[in-house]
Structure formats: C-alpha cells, structure tokens
Design a protein around this motif. Structure first.
Motif, mmCIF file in Angstrom:
data_model
loop_
_atom_site.group_PDB
_atom_site.id
_atom_site.type_symbol
_atom_site.label_atom_id
_atom_site.label_comp_id
_atom_site.label_asym_id
_atom_site.label_seq_id
_atom_site.Cartn_x
_atom_site.Cartn_y
_atom_site.Cartn_z
ATOM 1 N N VAL A 1 -1.507 15.236 11.462
ATOM 2 C CA VAL A 1 -2.003 15.627 12.786
ATOM 3 C C VAL A 1 -0.955 15.321 13.848
ATOM 4 C CG1 VAL A 1 -3.746 15.180 14.571
ATOM 5 C CG2 VAL A 1 -4.442 15.366 12.176
ATOM 6 N N ARG A 2 -0.343 14.144 13.769
ATOM 7 C CA ARG A 2 0.679 13.787 14.756
ATOM 8 C C ARG A 2 1.904 14.691 14.648
ATOM 9 N NH1 ARG A 2 2.645 8.615 13.808
ATOM 10 N NH2 ARG A 2 1.476 8.249 11.890
ATOM 11 N N LEU A 3 2.252 15.072 13.425
ATOM 12 C CA LEU A 3 3.352 16.023 13.246
ATOM 13 C C LEU A 3 3.012 17.374 13.861
ATOM 14 C CD1 LEU A 3 4.575 15.446 9.573
ATOM 15 C CD2 LEU A 3 6.028 15.432 11.599
ATOM 16 N N ALA A 4 1.793 17.850 13.567
ATOM 17 C CA ALA A 4 1.398 19.183 14.021
ATOM 18 C C ALA A 4 1.268 19.256 15.533
ATOM 19 C CB ALA A 4 0.075 19.578 13.365
ATOM 20 N N GLU A 5 1.020 18.115 16.177
ATOM 21 C CA GLU A 5 0.953 18.130 17.635
ATOM 22 C C GLU A 5 2.301 18.526 18.236
ATOM 23 O OE1 GLU A 5 -0.313 15.285 21.405
ATOM 24 O OE2 GLU A 5 0.607 14.388 19.629
ATOM 25 N N MET A 6 3.395 18.168 17.570
ATOM 26 C CA MET A 6 4.726 18.351 18.154
ATOM 27 C C MET A 6 5.584 19.396 17.453
ATOM 28 S SD MET A 6 5.782 14.405 19.007
ATOM 29 C CE MET A 6 4.777 13.399 20.095
ATOM 30 N N TYR A 7 5.233 19.736 16.195
ATOM 31 C CA TYR A 7 6.114 20.618 15.434
ATOM 32 C C TYR A 7 5.339 21.741 14.764
ATOM 33 C CZ TYR A 7 9.502 16.808 15.854
ATOM 34 O OH TYR A 7 10.350 15.845 16.334
ATOM 35 N N ARG A 8 5.966 22.905 14.711
ATOM 36 C CA ARG A 8 5.422 24.033 13.966
ATOM 37 C C ARG A 8 5.631 23.799 12.469
ATOM 38 N NH1 ARG A 8 4.819 28.767 16.769
ATOM 39 N NH2 ARG A 8 5.516 30.031 15.012
ATOM 40 N N ILE A 9 4.826 24.483 11.670
ATOM 41 C CA ILE A 9 4.906 24.339 10.219
ATOM 42 C C ILE A 9 5.240 25.683 9.585
ATOM 43 C CG2 ILE A 9 2.441 24.796 9.845
ATOM 44 C CD1 ILE A 9 2.485 22.714 7.605
ATOM 45 N N VAL A 10 5.984 25.634 8.490
ATOM 46 C CA VAL A 10 6.229 26.814 7.649
ATOM 47 C C VAL A 10 5.292 26.707 6.447
ATOM 48 C CG1 VAL A 10 7.913 28.122 6.324
ATOM 49 C CG2 VAL A 10 8.660 26.808 8.318
ATOM 50 N N CYS A 11 4.522 27.748 6.178
ATOM 51 C CA CYS A 11 3.611 27.751 5.035
ATOM 52 C C CYS A 11 4.091 28.741 3.978
ATOM 53 C CB CYS A 11 2.191 28.105 5.466
ATOM 54 S SG CYS A 11 1.401 26.830 6.445
ATOM 55 N N LEU A 12 4.056 28.307 2.725
ATOM 56 C CA LEU A 12 4.503 29.130 1.604
ATOM 57 C C LEU A 12 3.340 29.434 0.679
ATOM 58 C CD1 LEU A 12 7.750 27.140 0.659
ATOM 59 C CD2 LEU A 12 7.559 29.118 2.188
ATOM 60 N N ASP A 13 3.327 30.658 0.131
ATOM 61 C CA ASP A 13 2.322 31.018 -0.869
ATOM 62 C C ASP A 13 2.593 30.322 -2.200
ATOM 63 O OD1 ASP A 13 0.791 32.775 0.693
ATOM 64 O OD2 ASP A 13 2.235 34.389 0.377
ATOM 65 N N GLY B 1 0.835 -1.193 0.000
ATOM 66 C CA GLY B 1 0.000 0.000 0.000
ATOM 67 C C GLY B 1 0.870 1.244 0.000
ATOM 68 N N VAL B 2 0.239 2.393 -0.262
ATOM 69 C CA VAL B 2 1.006 3.640 -0.381
ATOM 70 C C VAL B 2 1.736 3.968 0.917
ATOM 71 C CG1 VAL B 2 0.841 6.119 -0.797
ATOM 72 C CG2 VAL B 2 -0.525 4.548 -2.167
ATOM 73 N N ALA B 3 1.061 3.820 2.050
ATOM 74 C CA ALA B 3 1.700 4.154 3.330
ATOM 75 C C ALA B 3 2.911 3.270 3.588
ATOM 76 C CB ALA B 3 0.683 4.015 4.467
ATOM 77 N N GLY B 4 2.766 1.968 3.347
ATOM 78 C CA GLY B 4 3.895 1.062 3.550
ATOM 79 C C GLY B 4 5.051 1.373 2.624
ATOM 80 N N ALA B 5 4.742 1.697 1.350
ATOM 81 C CA ALA B 5 5.799 2.034 0.398
ATOM 82 C C ALA B 5 6.515 3.311 0.816
ATOM 83 C CB ALA B 5 5.203 2.184 -0.999
ATOM 84 N N ARG B 6 5.766 4.296 1.288
ATOM 85 C CA ARG B 6 6.411 5.532 1.765
ATOM 86 C C ARG B 6 7.313 5.249 2.960
ATOM 87 N NH1 ARG B 6 0.891 8.999 1.318
ATOM 88 N NH2 ARG B 6 1.098 9.714 -0.839
ATOM 89 N N ASN B 7 6.860 4.407 3.865
ATOM 90 C CA ASN B 7 7.684 4.079 5.033
ATOM 91 C C ASN B 7 9.006 3.448 4.620
ATOM 92 O OD1 ASN B 7 5.767 5.018 6.821
ATOM 93 N ND2 ASN B 7 4.864 3.007 7.214
ATOM 94 N N ILE B 8 8.956 2.534 3.668
ATOM 95 C CA ILE B 8 10.185 1.888 3.204
ATOM 96 C C ILE B 8 11.102 2.908 2.550
ATOM 97 C CG2 ILE B 8 11.071 0.234 1.504
ATOM 98 C CD1 ILE B 8 8.559 -1.486 2.222
ATOM 99 N N GLY B 9 10.521 3.848 1.820
ATOM 100 C CA GLY B 9 11.325 4.911 1.226
ATOM 101 C C GLY B 9 11.987 5.781 2.279
ATOM 102 N N ILE B 10 11.258 6.102 3.338
ATOM 103 C CA ILE B 10 11.834 6.904 4.425
ATOM 104 C C ILE B 10 13.024 6.175 5.046
ATOM 105 C CG2 ILE B 10 11.404 7.826 6.747
ATOM 106 C CD1 ILE B 10 8.459 8.254 5.853
ATOM 107 N N GLY C 1 6.783 8.740 14.652
ATOM 108 C CA GLY C 1 6.562 7.448 14.019
ATOM 109 C C GLY C 1 6.326 7.571 12.523
ATOM 110 N N LEU C 2 6.101 6.437 11.890
ATOM 111 C CA LEU C 2 5.917 6.382 10.442
ATOM 112 C C LEU C 2 4.430 6.411 10.093
ATOM 113 C CD1 LEU C 2 8.610 3.665 9.635
ATOM 114 C CD2 LEU C 2 8.824 6.143 9.321
ATOM 115 N N PHE C 3 4.126 6.325 8.781
ATOM 116 C CA PHE C 3 2.747 6.237 8.326
ATOM 117 C C PHE C 3 2.137 4.930 8.826
ATOM 118 C CE2 PHE C 3 4.639 9.139 5.257
ATOM 119 C CZ PHE C 3 3.652 10.111 5.104
#
Length: 304
Positions: free
Chosen positions: A182-194, A64-73, A166-168
C-alpha cells in the motif's frame, strides 16, 4: 553488479532451501541470491554452507519474516529487489522478465506477475492468482481495500523505492507485506504482467504457515487500514470516499472469512471455521449474520 537481488528468509526448514535456491538461480541471468537464516536451531547453517553462489546471513536472534527481509534488503547490492519464501519457487526466466519490464517503464517503481498455486506437497492445483485484469499503473485504492491480490513472491521492486517508503514493519506480522505494498502504491506506479513468475504453496489451516492464521491476520488488516487511511493520499480524498473504501473492505473481509470457513469444513477444520466465523461476526455482525452465509456453512457441515 547483479541485475537483481532475491532475498530468501528461512527458519528451520533446511529440506526446502535447495529447491528454492535452485529456482532463484534459474530465474535470472545475473542474480544475487541472499539467504537470511532467521536464527534457525537445526542444520540450516550446514545446508547453506553446501549451497554454492549464495550470500548467507545468519541472525542470532529471531527477527520474523519482515525483519529478515529488511536485513536482506540492506545487504543487497542490486538495483532491483525480489523476494522468495523458502517453501515457494521462482519460475525459470521470471526475474529477467520483470527486470526487462521495469527497464522498459522507468516511471514505474515495481512489477507484479501472476502466481501458480500449489498444494502442501508442492503439486500444482491448476489455479492461478493474477493481478485483476492485468491492470497496471495506479493501484493504490485497490490495494488499500484489499482488492488487488499480490504476494511477495510475485513482485520485483526498485531498491530506491525503499529509501522513500521505508522498510517492512516487523510489528505488523502477517500483514507487513500488504502494508508495504500500500505504501509503495501510494507513491509509485506498478507494471502488471500476465505471465506467471512463481509457484506459491497455498496455506491450509494446519500448515503452520503464517498466512494460515487467516482470521487473526484479516482482523489485524481491518484495524491497520484505519492507519493507512491517514496516508497523505488517502487523507486528501473526500470523507465519503474514505467511508466507502472502509465499508467495502470490512464487507470483503467478512465475506472472505465466512467463505473460507465453509470451504474448510469438509476437511474437518472445525477450529479454523469457528475462528473465521467469530472474526467475521466481530468485524461486521450485520454482514456475518446474513442467512445465506450460515446456509452455506450448514450445507458444508452436512456434506462432511
């Protein structure tokens, strides 16, 4: 070492890969391109052998997409991680733009840009999906109640963040990216670009993209939000705030399902419209039974 690793999961779509890889190559000065072949059964492997300068990983069992992304990470070697689906495109210089933004704001864990929307043929529609008001910083509550539009193609994440959050989660197919954000945003700030960073091929009821099964995925999101409301930061909030977030989310999901049901009726997507309407009814009968919602559906049906 490369500045950023961009992970491209793929399954049985070899005709799309060369353009996706080339767009990733043009997106950054020093980029590691990782193609994760999720157990394709066609000529994907031979196509990848012809693509120069990529790290190719072949999976023998579909993850699945999530598993493939995890392996890539796990296979990546860079400090920054980006994602690209095989039917989407990165814009030239976009990875450098986000890398520079994160380098300049060391207290932020991830970066989000805008997306240009395209139809199924790849033609731009003229629509742009942007972070609301290009806000940045703390977006935990907005993401928790599905009020912050973001897709994997638009983000770059510090690799170190995955060691903490953690991973996906592959079991959350269709909403695994939202859960991660959501889990990222709980712990880290985000930079937003136009600035837009990618071209996203918007799903249709018949496109067979994972995101085309909107009713099923949003219903799953509504259920999973109950678990996300148990995250430490949400659990520390007052019970009234959690109830308000829950109510707004369910209302937003019901409205989205009904709006998309009405929007797709002129295209003859009756099955899609029916599924969305029934999902809205199950989630929030009082919201879904408002006369205005069905007036809109009838107007669309008559116009077809």
């Amino acid at each position: 070492m490369a500045d950023v690793s961009i992970i491209i999961p793929t399954h049985n779509r070899p005709h799309l890969l060369p353009n996706a890889v080339e767009s990733a190559r043009a997106a950054g000065r020093n980029t590691e391109i990782i193609v994760v072949d999720d157990a394709s059964t066609d000529e994907t492997a031979s196509v990848c052998r012809e693509l120069k300068g990529i790290k190719y990983i072949r999976l023998e069992r579909n993850q699945g997409v999530a598993g493939a992304r995890n392996i890539g990470i796990l296979a990546s070697s860079s400090d920054y991680i980006a994602f690209l689906d095989d039917d989407d495109l990165r814009l030239p210089g976009s990875l450098d733009l986000q890398t520079d933004a994160l380098d300049a704001q060391r207290d932020s864990g991830w970066c989000c840009g805008s997306m240009l929307l395209a139809d199924q043929s790849g033609e731009l529609t003229g629509d742009v999906s942007s972070p609301p008001g290009s806000i940045g910083g703390d977006v935990f509550w907005q993401l928790l109640e599905l009020d912050f539009p973001v897709m994997p193609i638009a983000v770059m994440i510090r690799k170190e963040c995955f060691f903490r959050v953690g991973l996906f989660r592959p079991r959350l197919a269709g909403i695994d990216d939202w859960d991660m954000f959501v889990r990222l945003a709980e712990m880290y700030r985000i930079v937003c670009l136009d600035e837009p960073v990618g071209i996203y091929r918007a799903p249709t009821p018949s496109s067979a993209q994972g995101s085309s099964a909107q009713g099923r995925h949003l219903t799953r999101a509504a259920r999973h939000q109950l678990q996300l409301l148990k995250l430490p930061r949400a659990a520390e909030a007052s019970s009234s705030r959690r109830r308000e977030v829950r109510l707004r989310t369910v209302n937003r999901i019901a409205d989205t399902l009904l709006w998309n049901a009405a929007r797709r009726l002129p295209e003859g997507a009756y099955k899609f419209a029916c599924k969305n309407t029934l999902a809205a009814l199950r989630l929030n009968p009082l919201r879904a039974l408002r006369p205005m919602a069905y007036k809109r559906l009838c107007e669309r049906l008559l116009a077809n």
